[in-house]
Design an enzyme around this catalytic site. Structure first.
Site, PDB file in Angstrom:
ATOM      1  N   GLN A 104       5.868   1.701   0.644  1.00  0.00           N
ATOM      2  CA  GLN A 104       6.555   2.898   0.141  1.00  0.00           C
ATOM      3  C   GLN A 104       7.191   2.551  -1.193  1.00  0.00           C
ATOM      4  O   GLN A 104       7.759   1.463  -1.342  1.00  0.00           O
ATOM      5  CB  GLN A 104       7.656   3.353   1.117  1.00  0.00           C
ATOM      6  N   GLU A 105       7.114   3.491  -2.138  1.00  0.00           N
ATOM      7  CA  GLU A 105       7.583   3.215  -3.496  1.00  0.00           C
ATOM      8  C   GLU A 105       9.052   2.805  -3.566  1.00  0.00           C
ATOM      9  O   GLU A 105       9.458   2.078  -4.461  1.00  0.00           O
ATOM     10  CB  GLU A 105       7.374   4.445  -4.371  1.00  0.00           C
ATOM     11  N   SER A 106       9.841   3.270  -2.612  1.00  0.00           N
ATOM     12  CA  SER A 106      11.271   2.983  -2.617  1.00  0.00           C
ATOM     13  C   SER A 106      11.563   1.491  -2.530  1.00  0.00           C
ATOM     14  O   SER A 106      12.662   1.053  -2.835  1.00  0.00           O
ATOM     15  CB  SER A 106      11.921   3.694  -1.429  1.00  0.00           C
TER      16      SER A 106
END
Lengths: 266, 311
Positions: A54-56
């Protein structure tokens, strides 16, 4: 023998279409909803070594409930690595590590360009949408982008109002001329009626398969560009028994996927 | 020297009208306690930035404290489009704001450049898209497209960002501001370090000795930190790993009320203007929804294995 129960719902079929695009050992950037579902079906069925991020900032999360955002608390415990945007979007994505990116768009055009910025004029917006977030870099840099969209003449467009995320921009060679890395770009658009793929020479989406209760005529009628139908176009393979088992028994026992029916994915 | 103070003191001392603020968070750890204080103190003309903005940015825009937004995205997550953001952009309510748009790759890179004293940084996204066709208050300084001096290929340069003040919420800090964070980071570390001064809001203040037991978790050196504010439950309705969960029900209330200007104003009166600090906010939360609802959000304990730095 492969069996295909006929009690599936359209979002399940779409999730399976996405899953089948993922190969074993692929590195996949996912958002919530369809992308996570598809990637997890692939991991359960044929791509156990695929790695999700996930980009986070999360790599190989092991959530115990369904993540409702890419920053969801359930992504933290038991992940293989947690950093931030610079780690995932910078080191992994811009560093060239990501095989598959999954995107959806309010508006998608025949070149696979996606608009998540504005409907109408940018300066005088009819509807102001959230913006790029991670979509632009994922569409720019993932080796293969899968796009989820609703199939109607409002969501699909000849040209989007605003290119937030690049597909093939305005045709063959455009990505490379702009300076985007070679061998990247959209692979397919998975809609509630069909799977469209891209002719890399033209950079334009064509009909690859139609979903069981749809037809070539219906799809062409609901597509705003003159949709090419390749000779080997066929009916989409419905969800297999083992795919449905993975969705219903393992990944989504509370059937949250049904939300997508309310959102028009029927 | 102890930098401990209240949110009220920190905002009064370090955030002036027209300031450029980095505000950390990514569903994870939005510094809501300090944000509410900024709104209560009626700051004006702020420029705010971070990647993937959410309800906190929407609220600041709705409250009229923001003039400019350097962003990538703003939504209410599962609850859809940011209502206040839309009203500002589409109808100029409460007033128009100027937006400079980047992405979740380029903006963190610009903050990283700011943190590292680099004047600008090359990025490989945004090329070929309308993000390069729209410029707002940064004008020509939004980006430069050059031929790479190394191989002649088209290369996009984006400028370093140097916010005046970075505001972050973390799990723990000592009184000097050695701030420790774990879990999803977003662009918190780059943004805090890019900023001239940092306000650290934290779930708990710990001793320097506790910090020293696991120093790899410190994300900002105390030299940059001007204020340490102890605010338990300070990120609600966002979450803090190890402390409390996202409050989805509260997120839904915010979406429903912020659907209209009147609803938004009533929400702000109840949860921001009529509440004097975070303690009063928690008290009001418990009175309104019951202790059980508050208790349900509190995290279980599932400690990791302690690490050893011994030699």
């Amino acid at each position: 023998m492969t069996t295909h129960p006929d009690d599936y719902i359209k979002p399940e079929l779409m999730a399976c279409c996405g899953a089948r695009e993922i190969k074993d050992h692929d590195v996949v950037i996912v958002g919530t909803g369809f992308p996570t579902m598809s990637a997890n079906i692939a991991k359960q069925i044929h791509a156990p070594n695929a790695i999700l991020m996930q980009e986070s900032g999360v790599l190989d999360a092991r959530p115990k409930r369904t993540a409702l955002s890419v920053g969801d608390p359930c992504l933290n415990p038991e992940a293989a690595m947690i950093g931030g945007l610079l780690d995932i979007m910078g080191m992994c994505l811009q560093g060239g590590l990501v095989d598959v990116g999954f995107l959806s768009g309010s508006q998608v055009d025949k070149f696979g360009n996606i608009n998540t910025t504005v409907i109408g004029d940018y300066q005088r917006p009819k509807s102001r949408l959230p913006g790029s977030g991670g979509a632009n870099p994922i569409g720019s840099l993932a080796k293969k982008t899968l796009i989820i969209a609703l199939h109607d003449k409002r969501r699909l467009a000849e040209r989007v109002d605003f290119i937030t995320t690049p597909g093939y921009i305005d045709g063959p060679g455009a990505r490379e001329r702009c300076g985007l890395p070679p061998d990247t770009g959209p692979a397919c658009i998975i809609t509630n009626k069909a799977v469209l793929r891209f002719d890399k020479d033209l950079g334009v989406a064509y009909l690859a398969s139609w979903h069981p209760d749809s037809s070539v005529d219906e799809i062409r009628e609901n597509t705003p560009w003159d949709l090419d139908v390749v000779p080997d176009a066929q009916e989409t393979e419905p969800p297999r028994t083992e795919e449905l088992h993975a969705i219903r028994e393992i990944l989504d026992p509370h059937r949250m996927i049904k939300i997508y029916e309310q959102r028009g994915y029927v | 020297m102890s930098k401990l103070m209240t949110a009220k003191e920190a905002v009064a001392a370090y955030i002036s009208d027209g300031a450029f603020l980095f505000i950390g968070g990514y569903v994870c750890r939005p510094p809501f306690a300090v944000i509410h204080e900024i709104i209560r103190q009626g700051r004006k003309g702020l420029t705010i930035t971070r990647s993937n903005a959410a309800d906190d940015f929407d609220m600041m825009i709705g409250a009229g404290v923001v003039d400019r937004f350097i962003g990538t995205f703003l939504s209410l997550g599962v609850y859809g489009l940011g209502r206040c953001y839309r009203r500002a952009m589409e109808k100029g309510i409460p007033h128009k704001i100027e937006v400079e748009e980047y992405t979740n790759l380029s903006l963190p890179m610009m903050l990283m450049a700011g943190a590292m004293g680099m004047p600008f940084v090359p990025v490989k996204d945004m090329l070929g898209t309308d993000l390069l066709n729209v410029r707002s208050f940064m004008g020509d300084r939004k980006y430069k497209l050059i031929d790479s001096p190394f191989d002649g290929s088209p290369t996009l340069l984006v400028p370093a960002l140097k916010p005046d003040v970075g505001i972050i919420h973390v799990q723990q800090s000592d009184e000097q501001g050695n701030a420790q964070m774990w879990g999803i980071g977003g662009d918190c570390k780059a943004g805090a370090n890019a900023s001239e001064k940092v306000i650290v809001s934290c779930e708990r203040v710990v001793s320097r000795e506790v910090i020293g037991k696991d120093p790899s978790r410190t994300i900002v050196p105390s030299t940059k930190v001007v204020a340490v504010v102890e605010e338990p439950f300070g990120a609600h309705p966002g979450y803090t790993p190890g402390f409390y969960d996202v409050d989805f029900s509260f997120g839904y209330i915010y979406q429903q009320t912020s659907n209209s200007v009147d609803g938004f104003e009533a929400f702000m009166k109840e949860w921001v203007y009529d509440v004097k600090d975070r303690k009063a906010y928690i008290q009001h939360y418990i009175e309104r929804f019951g202790f059980e609802a508050y208790h349900k959000l509190q995290a279980d304990f599932d400690y990791g294995y302690p690490v050893s730095y011994a030699y």
